[in-house]
Scaffold this active site. Structure first.
Site, PDB file in Angstrom:
ATOM      1  N   PHE A 106     -18.431  -8.844 -12.761  1.00  0.00           N
ATOM      2  CA  PHE A 106     -17.604  -8.685 -13.949  1.00  0.00           C
ATOM      3  C   PHE A 106     -16.473  -9.690 -13.917  1.00  0.00           C
ATOM      4  O   PHE A 106     -15.884  -9.941 -12.866  1.00  0.00           O
ATOM      5  CB  PHE A 106     -16.997  -7.278 -14.000  1.00  0.00           C
ATOM      6  CG  PHE A 106     -17.997  -6.183 -14.242  1.00  0.00           C
ATOM      7  CD1 PHE A 106     -18.365  -5.848 -15.532  1.00  0.00           C
ATOM      8  CD2 PHE A 106     -18.554  -5.496 -13.186  1.00  0.00           C
ATOM      9  CE1 PHE A 106     -19.276  -4.835 -15.761  1.00  0.00           C
ATOM     10  CE2 PHE A 106     -19.468  -4.481 -13.400  1.00  0.00           C
ATOM     11  CZ  PHE A 106     -19.838  -4.150 -14.698  1.00  0.00           C
ATOM     12  N   PHE A 107     -16.169 -10.287 -15.067  1.00  0.00           N
ATOM     13  CA  PHE A 107     -14.948 -11.061 -15.181  1.00  0.00           C
ATOM     14  C   PHE A 107     -13.831 -10.068 -15.517  1.00  0.00           C
ATOM     15  O   PHE A 107     -13.763  -9.539 -16.624  1.00  0.00           O
ATOM     16  CB  PHE A 107     -15.065 -12.116 -16.288  1.00  0.00           C
ATOM     17  CG  PHE A 107     -15.830 -13.345 -15.864  1.00  0.00           C
ATOM     18  CD1 PHE A 107     -16.190 -13.543 -14.551  1.00  0.00           C
ATOM     19  CD2 PHE A 107     -16.178 -14.292 -16.790  1.00  0.00           C
ATOM     20  CE1 PHE A 107     -16.879 -14.690 -14.163  1.00  0.00           C
ATOM     21  CE2 PHE A 107     -16.853 -15.451 -16.432  1.00  0.00           C
ATOM     22  CZ  PHE A 107     -17.213 -15.653 -15.115  1.00  0.00           C
ATOM     23  N   TYR A 146       0.804  -1.229   0.000  1.00  0.00           N
ATOM     24  CA  TYR A 146       0.000   0.000   0.000  1.00  0.00           C
ATOM     25  C   TYR A 146       0.834   1.275   0.000  1.00  0.00           C
ATOM     26  O   TYR A 146       0.495   2.230  -0.714  1.00  0.00           O
ATOM     27  CB  TYR A 146      -1.007  -0.031   1.141  1.00  0.00           C
ATOM     28  CG  TYR A 146      -2.210  -0.879   0.779  1.00  0.00           C
ATOM     29  CD1 TYR A 146      -3.277  -0.324   0.097  1.00  0.00           C
ATOM     30  CD2 TYR A 146      -2.254  -2.232   1.096  1.00  0.00           C
ATOM     31  CE1 TYR A 146      -4.366  -1.090  -0.265  1.00  0.00           C
ATOM     32  CE2 TYR A 146      -3.341  -3.012   0.741  1.00  0.00           C
ATOM     33  CZ  TYR A 146      -4.394  -2.435   0.060  1.00  0.00           C
ATOM     34  OH  TYR A 146      -5.468  -3.205  -0.316  1.00  0.00           O
ATOM     35  N   TYR A 170     -10.501 -17.680 -11.861  1.00  0.00           N
ATOM     36  CA  TYR A 170     -11.512 -18.477 -12.553  1.00  0.00           C
ATOM     37  C   TYR A 170     -12.587 -18.904 -11.556  1.00  0.00           C
ATOM     38  O   TYR A 170     -12.282 -19.383 -10.460  1.00  0.00           O
ATOM     39  CB  TYR A 170     -10.881 -19.719 -13.194  1.00  0.00           C
ATOM     40  CG  TYR A 170      -9.887 -19.400 -14.282  1.00  0.00           C
ATOM     41  CD1 TYR A 170     -10.311 -18.853 -15.491  1.00  0.00           C
ATOM     42  CD2 TYR A 170      -8.526 -19.627 -14.105  1.00  0.00           C
ATOM     43  CE1 TYR A 170      -9.395 -18.558 -16.500  1.00  0.00           C
ATOM     44  CE2 TYR A 170      -7.616 -19.327 -15.103  1.00  0.00           C
ATOM     45  CZ  TYR A 170      -8.060 -18.793 -16.298  1.00  0.00           C
ATOM     46  OH  TYR A 170      -7.147 -18.495 -17.285  1.00  0.00           O
ATOM     47  N   ARG A 200      -4.461 -15.644 -12.871  1.00  0.00           N
ATOM     48  CA  ARG A 200      -5.798 -15.376 -13.380  1.00  0.00           C
ATOM     49  C   ARG A 200      -6.826 -15.963 -12.405  1.00  0.00           C
ATOM     50  O   ARG A 200      -6.558 -16.981 -11.750  1.00  0.00           O
ATOM     51  CB  ARG A 200      -6.010 -15.991 -14.768  1.00  0.00           C
ATOM     52  CG  ARG A 200      -5.096 -15.427 -15.835  1.00  0.00           C
ATOM     53  CD  ARG A 200      -5.370 -13.974 -16.162  1.00  0.00           C
ATOM     54  NE  ARG A 200      -4.508 -13.517 -17.252  1.00  0.00           N
ATOM     55  CZ  ARG A 200      -3.301 -12.997 -17.087  1.00  0.00           C
ATOM     56  NH1 ARG A 200      -2.784 -12.894 -15.863  1.00  0.00           N
ATOM     57  NH2 ARG A 200      -2.587 -12.592 -18.123  1.00  0.00           N
ATOM     58  N   GLY A 242     -19.642 -16.817 -18.916  1.00  0.00           N
ATOM     59  CA  GLY A 242     -20.284 -16.339 -17.689  1.00  0.00           C
ATOM     60  C   GLY A 242     -21.166 -17.375 -17.031  1.00  0.00           C
ATOM     61  O   GLY A 242     -21.647 -17.172 -15.920  1.00  0.00           O
ATOM     62  N   GLY A 245     -22.086 -16.736 -22.628  1.00  0.00           N
ATOM     63  CA  GLY A 245     -20.760 -17.295 -22.854  1.00  0.00           C
ATOM     64  C   GLY A 245     -20.205 -18.002 -21.641  1.00  0.00           C
ATOM     65  O   GLY A 245     -20.903 -18.748 -20.947  1.00  0.00           O
ATOM     66  N   GLU A 294      -8.878  -6.861   4.371  1.00  0.00           N
ATOM     67  CA  GLU A 294      -8.090  -7.960   3.817  1.00  0.00           C
ATOM     68  C   GLU A 294      -7.463  -8.816   4.903  1.00  0.00           C
ATOM     69  O   GLU A 294      -7.351 -10.042   4.752  1.00  0.00           O
ATOM     70  CB  GLU A 294      -7.020  -7.399   2.883  1.00  0.00           C
ATOM     71  CG  GLU A 294      -7.612  -6.855   1.589  1.00  0.00           C
ATOM     72  CD  GLU A 294      -6.681  -5.935   0.839  1.00  0.00           C
ATOM     73  OE1 GLU A 294      -5.456  -5.984   1.093  1.00  0.00           O
ATOM     74  OE2 GLU A 294      -7.168  -5.151  -0.002  1.00  0.00           O
TER      75      GLU A 294
END
Length: 406
Positions: free
Chosen positions: A397-398, A95, A208, A206, A278, A276, A137
């Site tokens: 949102f992806f 941060y 998923y 990534r 999603g 798709g 967090e």
């Protein structure tokens, strides 16, 4: 607590951020990666190239400035981003680095307009905002590590099975390399996959969605192969998973995260709408609902280009035959001749508001939707025109968060 003077100064910069926000965040990322190239091991390079990450950060900074006198208003957004940070392994020591480069970017873009007074106010405000993120967090890290089967950071998993679901989507069944228990998750959550790809200078991470119900001895992710199109680069990790990773190979996962989750205690009907890839979090929700001992009416709506790109269709159809409270509707943009001959879809073309109103049985339900941004905008506006309560419309949102407003 921020002083009244600091609050007033921050709010006075809101119009400037509305105009120059993305220029500031573009400059911020240039400075950040020049000064700390090791952070390229964390960030999604494709989102950087497409400008999605810059736009998302600009929106977040703008929202923080606009609500600086009552930051509780942006707490849902803070929690959503905090889940992603925990999944990626972002730690408190990052941060100050972000703050230093953000202030430098503000100064570079605004020039003399960024007075010492404004920069001091933003430094103070950033400290408060960063503390909020660090606190949320910290709780998420603790929850993740302390739950049964949980862990911190990344854990080695083996690809137990690799199953092609359509021409572009493949499922990976992942089991822990150490053979121990794995943490449960909420339907709709995701995992981060971290890999070192041969020839690539940086680690790729990534996220998923988990595409099966919790409670299994494996995690399942169903990954779309993202080939490059025009100026949009190929998805390096998705292509590598499809082309190179085989059963028995090792991947590294973070524990499940995310706040786009099924409200399992609400007994009203559920409407799942996907476009798709999603459909992956929707499958987790659908499988959970049909396995539940508390039956609920379910409407499952999925849009695909055609049958060759429609993943897990037979699985959903089998659930529909076995579960009388489930209704299923498919929309194909460009159906094949085989799709037409077999009557494989309910609507040809794009999903639109008029058609959705004919297949959605009630507005008094919990709605979940996910897919490409234009698709999500259409669904969002359709639900709003049906007077669906905002608290009953859930979406994700992806990639970096965006807006569904025009």
């Amino acid at each position: 607590m921020l002083s009244e003077k600091t609050i007033a100064i921050i709010k006075s910069t809101v119009p400037v951020l509305e105009i120059h926000g993305e220029a500031i965040t573009r400059r911020f990322y240039n400075l950040l990666f020049a000064n700390h190239p090791e952070l390229l091991n964390v960030f999604n390079h494709a989102n950087q190239l497409q400008g999605r990450q810059q736009a998302a950060l600009a929106n977040a900074v703008y929202a923080a400035a606009a609500h600086i006198d009552h930051l509780e208003a942006i707490l849902p957004a803070v929690k959503q981003i905090a889940h992603k940070h925990r999944s990626l392994g972002i730690k408190p020591e990052s941060y100050p680095i972000v703050g230093e480069n953000l202030l430098a970017a503000i100064k570079d873009v605004l020039g003399d307009s960024a007075t010492e007074e404004i920069l001091r106010a933003w430094e103070e405000a950033y400290g408060v905002i960063a503390a909020a993120f660090i606190g949320v967090e910290s709780d998420l890290y603790q929850e993740s590590a302390q739950q049964p089967g949980g862990w911190s950071d990344y854990r080695a998993f083996l690809i137990d099975r690799k199953v092609q679901e359509s021409d572009v989507i493949t499922s990976f069944y992942l089991v822990p390399q150490d053979g121990k228990a794995i943490a449960t998750f909420e339907p709709g959550q995701y995992v981060s996959v971290r890999m070192n790809i041969p020839g690539e200078p940086y680690t790729h991470i990534r996220q998923y969605s988990l595409s099966d119900a919790p409670g299994k001895p494996y995690y399942r992710i169903s990954v779309k192969r993202e080939d490059g199109q025009g100026t949009v680069p190929a998805g390096k990790l998705s292509v590598y998973l499809h082309d190179k990773m085989q059963e028995g190979d090792t991947v590294w996962l973070s524990a499940p995260a995310g706040d786009f989750t099924l409200r399992q205690n609400d007994e009203r009907p559920v409407v799942l709408i996907s476009g798709g890839v999603g459909l992956t979090p929707m499958l987790s929700m659908l499988n959970t609902l049909v396995e539940s001992e508390r039956p609920r009416h379910i409407t499952f709506i999925h849009a695909a280009q055609n049958g060759t790109l429609h993943a897990m269709k037979e699985h959903v159809n089998s659930l529909c035959r076995a579960y009388p409270m489930l209704s299923v509707f498919y929309c194909y943009e460009k159906p094949t001749s085989e799709d037409i001959e077999s009557n494989a879809f309910a609507k040809e073309g794009y999903i639109d508001s008029a058609w959705l109103k004919t297949v959605i049985p009630t507005a008094d339900a919990n709605f979940y939707f996910c897919g490409p941004r234009p698709f999500m905008k259409t669904v969002h506006h359709a639900l709003r025109s049906m007077n669906v309560a905002a608290s009953d419309a859930h979406y994700e949102f992806f990639g970096p968060a965006g807006s569904l407003e025009d």
